[in-house]
Write a protein that holds these residues in place. Structure first.
Motif, short mmCIF file in Angstrom:
data_model
loop_
_atom_site.label_atom_id
_atom_site.label_comp_id
_atom_site.label_asym_id
_atom_site.label_seq_id
_atom_site.Cartn_x
_atom_site.Cartn_y
_atom_site.Cartn_z
N TYR A 55 97.38 7.15 -43.12
CA TYR A 55 98.42 7.29 -42.10
C TYR A 55 99.70 6.54 -42.50
CZ TYR A 55 100.35 7.69 -37.43
OH TYR A 55 101.14 8.01 -36.36
N VAL A 80 92.55 11.96 -41.49
CA VAL A 80 93.55 10.89 -41.50
C VAL A 80 92.82 9.56 -41.40
CG1 VAL A 80 95.48 9.87 -40.23
CG2 VAL A 80 95.32 12.35 -40.47
N SER A 82 93.21 5.23 -41.11
CA SER A 82 94.14 4.18 -40.70
C SER A 82 93.38 2.90 -40.38
CB SER A 82 94.92 4.61 -39.47
OG SER A 82 95.73 3.54 -39.01
N ALA A 92 97.80 11.39 -34.20
CA ALA A 92 97.33 12.16 -35.35
C ALA A 92 96.68 13.47 -34.90
CB ALA A 92 96.35 11.33 -36.17
#
Length: 126
Positions: A55, A80, A82, A92
């Motif tokens: 991310y 994704v 993070s 997201a």
């Protein structure tokens, strides 16, 4: 049928190396990118079955990559990652390309299961 190709996009070499090794052992072909710009360049020249996208990236972050791909109607499922997943999960998931949001650090077995599920669904649809 050839190997499924996965693009791993992360500015941390440790994460890229870990994912590359684990996913190669699972039979995937792996390409790497360290920035969002690099990822877009590779996506313009190569067809991938999945993109694993950090991310927070230098130069162009993960959301900018997703926005550009959706604007250009590029169809690639994305996972994704993070370190702050609770902060970014809802943002997201706005993107239709995002199939999963994973917190760093992650459980590698759960991660591999998600990859198999997403790539398997895509392969079955071809």
């Amino acid at each position: 049928m050839g190997k499924n190709k996965i693009l791993v996009v992360d500015d941390q070499i440790g994460i890229r190396l870990l994912l590359k090794e684990v996913l190669k052992n699972e039979g995937y072909e792996i390409e790497e990118a360290t920035t969002g710009k690099e990822a877009l360049d590779q996506l313009n020249t190569t067809a991938f079955d999945l993109m694993i996208l950090d991310y927070k990236l230098p130069i162009m972050d993960g959301t900018e990559v997703l926005e550009k791909l959706e604007k250009d109607n590029v169809e690639i499922p994305a996972i994704v990652m993070s370190g702050l997943v609770e902060n970014i999960a809802s943002e997201a998931r706005k993107y239709k390309l995002v199939k999963s949001v994973i917190a760093k650090p992650f459980n590698i077995n759960e991660f591999v299961e998600k990859v198999h599920a997403i790539v398997g669904n895509r392969t079955n649809m071809k």
